[in-house]
Design an enzyme around this catalytic site. Structure first.
Site, PDB file in Angstrom:
ATOM      1  N   HIS A 241       0.885  -1.196  -0.016  1.00 40.99           N
ATOM      2  CA  HIS A 241      -0.166   0.018  -0.084  1.00 40.99           C
ATOM      3  C   HIS A 241       0.990   1.327   0.040  1.00 40.99           C
ATOM      4  CE1 HIS A 241      -3.309  -2.671   1.089  1.00 40.99           C
ATOM      5  NE2 HIS A 241      -2.661  -3.038   2.310  1.00 40.99           N
TER       6      HIS A 241
HETATM    7  O1  RIB Z   1      -4.960  -0.148   4.615  1.00 39.26           O
HETATM    8  C1  RIB Z   1      -3.429  -0.138   4.546  1.00 39.26           C
HETATM    9  C2  RIB Z   1      -2.826   0.989   5.288  1.00 39.26           C
HETATM   10  O2  RIB Z   1      -2.886   0.736   6.506  1.00 39.26           O
HETATM   11  C3  RIB Z   1      -1.183   1.076   5.208  1.00 39.26           C
HETATM   12  O3  RIB Z   1      -0.767   2.402   5.326  1.00 39.26           O
HETATM   13  C4  RIB Z   1      -0.633   0.337   6.077  1.00 39.26           C
HETATM   14  O4  RIB Z   1       0.719   0.671   6.670  1.00 39.26           O
HETATM   15  C5  RIB Z   1      -1.600   0.453   7.223  1.00 39.26           C
HETATM   16  O5  RIB Z   1      -1.202   1.721   8.047  1.00 39.26           O
END
Ligand code: RIB
Ligand code: CA
Length: 314
Positions: A241
């Site tokens: 992500h």
């Molecule tokens: O949903 C994904 C996010 O949530 C990313 O930033 C991961 O590090 C968690 O913080």
């Protein structure tokens, strides 16, 4: 060279995002600010310093931020990121540098006001508590920032747009929905990377990609092999992500398609807590408040990730 302030909750994928940014000469990271999310603020701050220790970048200032969301109790992601927040691998050394004395939101404001208008990009890859506090502290930074690039939300715009905190909510917005609402209504130029693109299997680590990564003998190749393997076995993918989000600042050709729209945040629901809702009714005339990325160049991203994270000898 793009000037960047990174707000983060390291966090396994945050760690990989920090490595990608700091190993990229296309950007200058002015500071890292930490927020509670994947784990507590104590641990996210310690983790940011540990990651900089590994990267040999003790020159990058770290400012500790919010220990809890604006109005809610903290819900962490330790069930996924481990009790130390970095997958409990024991691979990261104790930091030799300490955080600066300023609060994260104060440092964000000072850096934005201290640089020429529209020269600083704020990249937020954790809950938006610090960013909300910064715009509440100094509303004018919203228009002074070049852009706010956010990993957050889930918009129903691609087949991958299913939630991870609830069936419809993304974790960063779930943890602090009120902060997300404030930031989305701050007037800043906002680009959103939601689960619509970060849940794309072609931007994730799979069993096949893991085999390729395991061939390298670098710190982050070994780290990824150690933390990603159990998660790929359990969830079929290890999603990147935060690296995908920050990669777009290094190479803007990674974003292939986006839409602009009005995004609302659910701050009252249970299953829908933190849900990000896009107004898409064509007869409703409402001012857009964000650009939402819907297509990325997966190969270009993966190539950048391998080059700037996996293959780098530290
Ligand atoms: O949903 C994904 C996010 O949530 C990313 O930033 C991961 O590090 C968690 O913080
Ligand atoms: Ca994160």
């Amino acid at each position: 060279m793009r000037k960047v302030v990174l707000d983060t909750d390291p966090g396994i994928d945050d760690a990989l995002a920090i490595a990608l940014l700091l190993n990229s000469s296309e950007v200058e990271v002015l500071a890292i600010t930490t927020v509670a999310g994947n784990t507590t603020a104590d641990k996210t701050t310690r983790n940011a310093l540990r990651i900089l220790e590994v990267l040999k970048r003790r020159d990058v200032p770290v400012a500790r931020g919010s220990e809890k969301p604006l109005v809610r109790e903290l819900v962490t992601g330790e069930v996924y990121h481990g009790s130390d927040g970095l997958g409990d691998t024991g691979m990261f050394p104790e930091p030799t540098q300490r955080p600066v004395g300023k609060d994260a939101s104060e440092l964000i404001v000072d850096l934005v006001l201290g640089e020429p208008p529209h020269s600083v990009t704020l990249v937020a890859i954790g809950p938006l508590t610090n960013v909300a506090k910064a715009v509440l502290r100094c509303p004018e930074i919203a228009k002074r920032l070049r852009e706010v690039v956010i990993m957050g939300g889930c918009y129903g715009l691609t087949p991958y747009a299913y939630g991870n905190a609830t069936p419809v909510s993304e974790f960063n917005f779930y943890v602090d929905p009120e902060a997300a609402h404030i930031v989305l209504n701050s007037g800043a130029r906002i680009k959103l990377f939601g689960l619509d693109v970060t849940h794309n299997p072609r931007t994730a680590i799979t069993t096949e990609k893991l085999s390729e990564i395991e061939r390298y003998n670098t710190f982050f190749a070994k780290y990824i092999a150690k933390v990603a393997k159990p998660r790929v076995n359990m969830y079929m993918h290890f999603f990147l992500h935060d690296p995908l989000t920050v990669a777009s600042v290094v190479d803007d050709r990674i974003v292939q398609k986006s839409i602009t729209g009005r995004v609302y945040i659910e701050t009252h629901g249970e299953l829908t807590r933190g849900q990000s809702i896009v107004e898409r009714r064509p007869w409703i005339k409402v001012e857009p408040n964000a650009e939402i990325v819907v297509e990325v160049d997966e190969e270009r991203f993966m190539s950048l990730f391998m080059d700037r994270v996996v293959r780098v000898e530290l």
